[in-house]
Design a protein around this motif. Structure first.
Motif, PDB file in Angstrom:
ATOM      1  N   ILE A 199       0.866  -1.178   0.000  1.00 62.15           N
ATOM      2  CA  ILE A 199       0.000   0.000   0.000  1.00 62.15           C
ATOM      3  C   ILE A 199       0.905   1.230   0.000  1.00 62.15           C
ATOM      4  O   ILE A 199       1.633   1.485   0.965  1.00 62.15           O
ATOM      5  CB  ILE A 199      -0.930   0.024   1.224  1.00 62.15           C
ATOM      6  N   GLU A 200       0.853   1.977  -1.070  1.00 63.86           N
ATOM      7  CA  GLU A 200       1.703   3.160  -1.207  1.00 63.86           C
ATOM      8  C   GLU A 200       0.984   4.386  -0.636  1.00 63.86           C
ATOM      9  O   GLU A 200      -0.261   4.466  -0.685  1.00 63.86           O
ATOM     10  CB  GLU A 200       2.039   3.409  -2.675  1.00 63.86           C
ATOM     11  N   ALA A 203      -2.476   6.038  -1.927  1.00 62.47           N
ATOM     12  CA  ALA A 203      -3.281   5.050  -2.633  1.00 62.47           C
ATOM     13  C   ALA A 203      -4.591   4.799  -1.900  1.00 62.47           C
ATOM     14  O   ALA A 203      -4.793   5.226  -0.762  1.00 62.47           O
ATOM     15  CB  ALA A 203      -2.498   3.747  -2.778  1.00 62.47           C
ATOM     16  N   SER A 204      -5.475   4.068  -2.552  1.00 64.14           N
ATOM     17  CA  SER A 204      -6.728   3.630  -1.936  1.00 64.14           C
ATOM     18  C   SER A 204      -6.690   2.118  -1.836  1.00 64.14           C
ATOM     19  O   SER A 204      -6.257   1.437  -2.788  1.00 64.14           O
ATOM     20  CB  SER A 204      -7.915   4.078  -2.799  1.00 64.14           C
ATOM     21  N   ASP A 205      -7.119   1.565  -0.668  1.00 64.23           N
ATOM     22  CA  ASP A 205      -7.038   0.123  -0.465  1.00 64.23           C
ATOM     23  C   ASP A 205      -8.155  -0.303   0.489  1.00 64.23           C
ATOM     24  O   ASP A 205      -8.412   0.375   1.495  1.00 64.23           O
ATOM     25  CB  ASP A 205      -5.668  -0.254   0.124  1.00 64.23           C
ATOM     26  N   VAL A 235      -8.766   5.790   1.748  1.00 63.63           N
ATOM     27  CA  VAL A 235      -7.583   6.513   1.269  1.00 63.63           C
ATOM     28  C   VAL A 235      -6.462   6.444   2.302  1.00 63.63           C
ATOM     29  O   VAL A 235      -6.675   6.685   3.499  1.00 63.63           O
ATOM     30  CB  VAL A 235      -7.929   7.983   0.965  1.00 63.63           C
ATOM     31  N   TYR A 236      -5.259   6.127   1.832  1.00 65.09           N
ATOM     32  CA  TYR A 236      -4.074   6.094   2.697  1.00 65.09           C
ATOM     33  C   TYR A 236      -3.416   7.473   2.625  1.00 65.09           C
ATOM     34  O   TYR A 236      -2.492   7.708   1.859  1.00 65.09           O
ATOM     35  CB  TYR A 236      -3.128   4.980   2.247  1.00 65.09           C
ATOM     36  N   GLU A 241      -0.376   7.913   7.212  1.00 63.11           N
ATOM     37  CA  GLU A 241       1.004   7.538   6.893  1.00 63.11           C
ATOM     38  C   GLU A 241       1.935   7.827   8.080  1.00 63.11           C
ATOM     39  O   GLU A 241       2.832   7.033   8.382  1.00 63.11           O
ATOM     40  CB  GLU A 241       1.478   8.295   5.648  1.00 63.11           C
ATOM     41  N   ARG A 258       5.647   3.129   3.526  1.00 61.20           N
ATOM     42  CA  ARG A 258       5.122   2.137   2.589  1.00 61.20           C
ATOM     43  C   ARG A 258       4.727   0.883   3.377  1.00 61.20           C
ATOM     44  O   ARG A 258       5.496   0.387   4.192  1.00 61.20           O
ATOM     45  CB  ARG A 258       6.157   1.782   1.524  1.00 61.20           C
TER      46      ARG A 258
END
Length: 520
Positions: A199-200, A203-205, A235-236, A241, A258
């Protein structure tokens, strides 16, 4: 015979004096005579390992029963604190069963109290049985004398609590264990984080909601912030983070934000597994003697971190590189004797045979090495020498020592277990100067040797203890429980010996592209 002798050699002494005591007791205390008459029969029913301590205890008490209702209540209170030490009260005490068997209750209660005390004071298992080389100073306590005094002074609970380590490291880790257990009991355990693609940031996960719950559960993210971020979807983002970076630091991972393989493995650990990992490390701490040298160097080989203590306080810390899984740094406690400026390296025979000599004479010349008449491979001192510019010598340490290194890149890795067993110290020259700074003459001698590149051994002028430890769970400087992967597999081995089932994350080596040198 003094109390210490009674505690260590009580069995022989008690047998020798028993008949004489029984005759004296006939005229003084009928209850003690009755108790003595059944003593050996009851003693034989106890585990052989506890029998000497039980006999010593009753010898001190004149063969009289000791467990009054008030004392039993105090014992219940002490046993109720077992969880603080990562232990289960039920493993030591079954008060209902004791009450039901009146004939055996007295002696079985004493055996349970002494057995619990032994675990608090010295641990449940012998460290040598779960580590290939463990050579540290063990804690030793005269339990029969201590229990006798605690009962006489009505301070049973305090005595039991004082048997376990009382230093801040153990106390904070103990509090952490209680928090994790409470979290599990209250149903606040985190959900399972599923492994998947990295998961960067940005990004969305679909795993983001579970990630938020996971971070909130351990305090890496405040509950209010977690609720707010959860309302923002999958959303990340930057705030999340930052919380992940804090999680990564706490777990000894590269703090890049990351969520890759290593971070996902750490996220996958259950609350139960982490609680049990803390319990394993509380056990390791109970093995060690309690009175520590106020000036000492402690290396946690699981975390690859070194801390220098002065006047009983941590004053300096460095990253280190320690032994790989195949060449583990042992658990040792040795005295620091001297520093060697610009040391040559006398290559151990196994390294020379397996890694150097097969490469031929050209390799030896390129690395400033030669072979002595006795067949020893020696690397001359110099800027590319494996020991760098300084070596910290330990007395009688199985050729394990601390030293500088020309391979600096490895200090930036998260997984720094990659040496042949010795400990490579980041900024080693500066650390040597710190150790020598109390004596300006010694410091000047060291600095001169560094200027001239002369090989010179300089005595420290005092004894400094070095402790090489293996702690995969500890409390960090922010008061958080920090975890490290079990690189050496010692958690698994200790858990098996204790009958604890654990499933801990496996380490991910982030240094495959770093040059693999042959230093010790």
């Amino acid at each position: 015979m003094n109390r210490r002798q009674l505690g260590l050699g009580a069995a022989a002494a008690a047998i020798a004096s028993a008949s004489g005591f029984a005759a004296r007791a006939q005229t003084r205390d009928p209850s003690s005579v009755a108790f003595y008459d059944s003593f050996n029969d009851q003693l034989a029913r106890l585990p052989a390992t506890i029998q000497p301590d039980v006999r010593a205890f009753y010898e001190l008490n004149g063969w009289r029963p000791v467990w009054t209702p008030e004392r039993l209540q105090a014992l219940r209170s002490a046993a109720g604190r077992a969880e603080r030490h990562g232990l289960s009260q039920g493993d030591f005490f079954n008060f209902e069963a004791l009450a039901a068997d009146r004939a055996a209750a007295e002696m079985r209660t004493t055996a349970a109290a002494l057995g619990y005390g032994r675990v608090l004071a010295e641990g449940r298992v012998r460290p040598e049985t779960v580590e290939d080389l463990w050579e540290m100073q063990k804690n030793r306590v005269d339990l029969p004398v201590g229990l006798n005094d605690a009962l006489a002074q009505n301070r049973l609970v305090d005595w039991f609590e004082g048997l376990a380590p009382t230093d801040i490291g153990y106390s904070n880790l103990s509090a952490g264990y209680v928090r994790y257990r409470r979290m599990i009991r209250d149903g606040r355990s985190w959900p399972v984080f599923q492994a998947g693609p990295t998961i960067e940031p940005g990004a969305s996960d679909p795993r983001i909601p579970v990630l938020i719950e996971r971070l909130v559960a351990e305090g890496d993210l405040a509950a209010a912030d977690g609720a707010r971020l959860a309302g923002m979807g999958n959303v990340y983002g930057p705030e999340l983070e930052q919380a992940v970076k804090g999680f990564q630091v706490r777990h000894g991972l590269g703090a890049d934000g990351r969520i890759g393989t290593g971070t996902q493995r750490s996220l996958s650990a259950s609350s139960e597994d982490r609680a049990r990992q803390i319990a394993l490390n509380l056990e390791r701490r109970r093995w060690l003697k309690r009175d520590l040298a106020p000036e000492r160097i402690e290396v946690n080989t699981a975390a690859a971190i070194m801390v220098y203590w002065k006047d009983g306080k941590p004053v300096h810390s460095n990253r280190v590189v320690c032994g790989s899984a195949a060449n583990q740094t042992p658990s040792l406690e040795k005295q620091f004797a001297s520093v060697v400026a610009n040391p040559p390296w006398y290559v151990p025979a196994s390294i020379a045979r397996n890694e150097i000599l097969p490469k031929g004479p050209g390799y030896l010349r390129a690395n400033n090495m030669f072979i002595t008449d006795s067949g020893t491979v020696v690397q001359r001192a110099g800027p590319t020498a494996a020991l760098g510019y300084v070596k910290f010598e330990l007395r009688d340490s199985y050729a394990i020592f601390l030293h500088d290194t020309p391979t600096k890149a490895a200090f930036n890795l998260a997984m720094r277990q990659r040496s042949h067993g010795c400990v490579r110290v980041e900024n080693a020259v500066d650390f040597a100067r710190l150790l020598l700074s109390p004596d300006p003459a010694l410091l000047a001698e060291f600095d001169e040797a560094q200027d001239t590149r002369e090989t010179k051994r300089i005595q420290t002028g005092r004894e400094i203890t070095v402790r090489l430890l293996y702690w995969t769970a500890f409390v960090d400087g922010q008061g958080r429980v920090a975890f490290r992967e079990d690189v050496y597999g010692r958690d698994d081995k200790l858990a098996e010996a204790l009958g604890i089932a654990v499933s801990l994350p496996k380490p991910v080596d982030d240094g495959r592209n770093v040059a693999n040198d042959v230093g010790p």
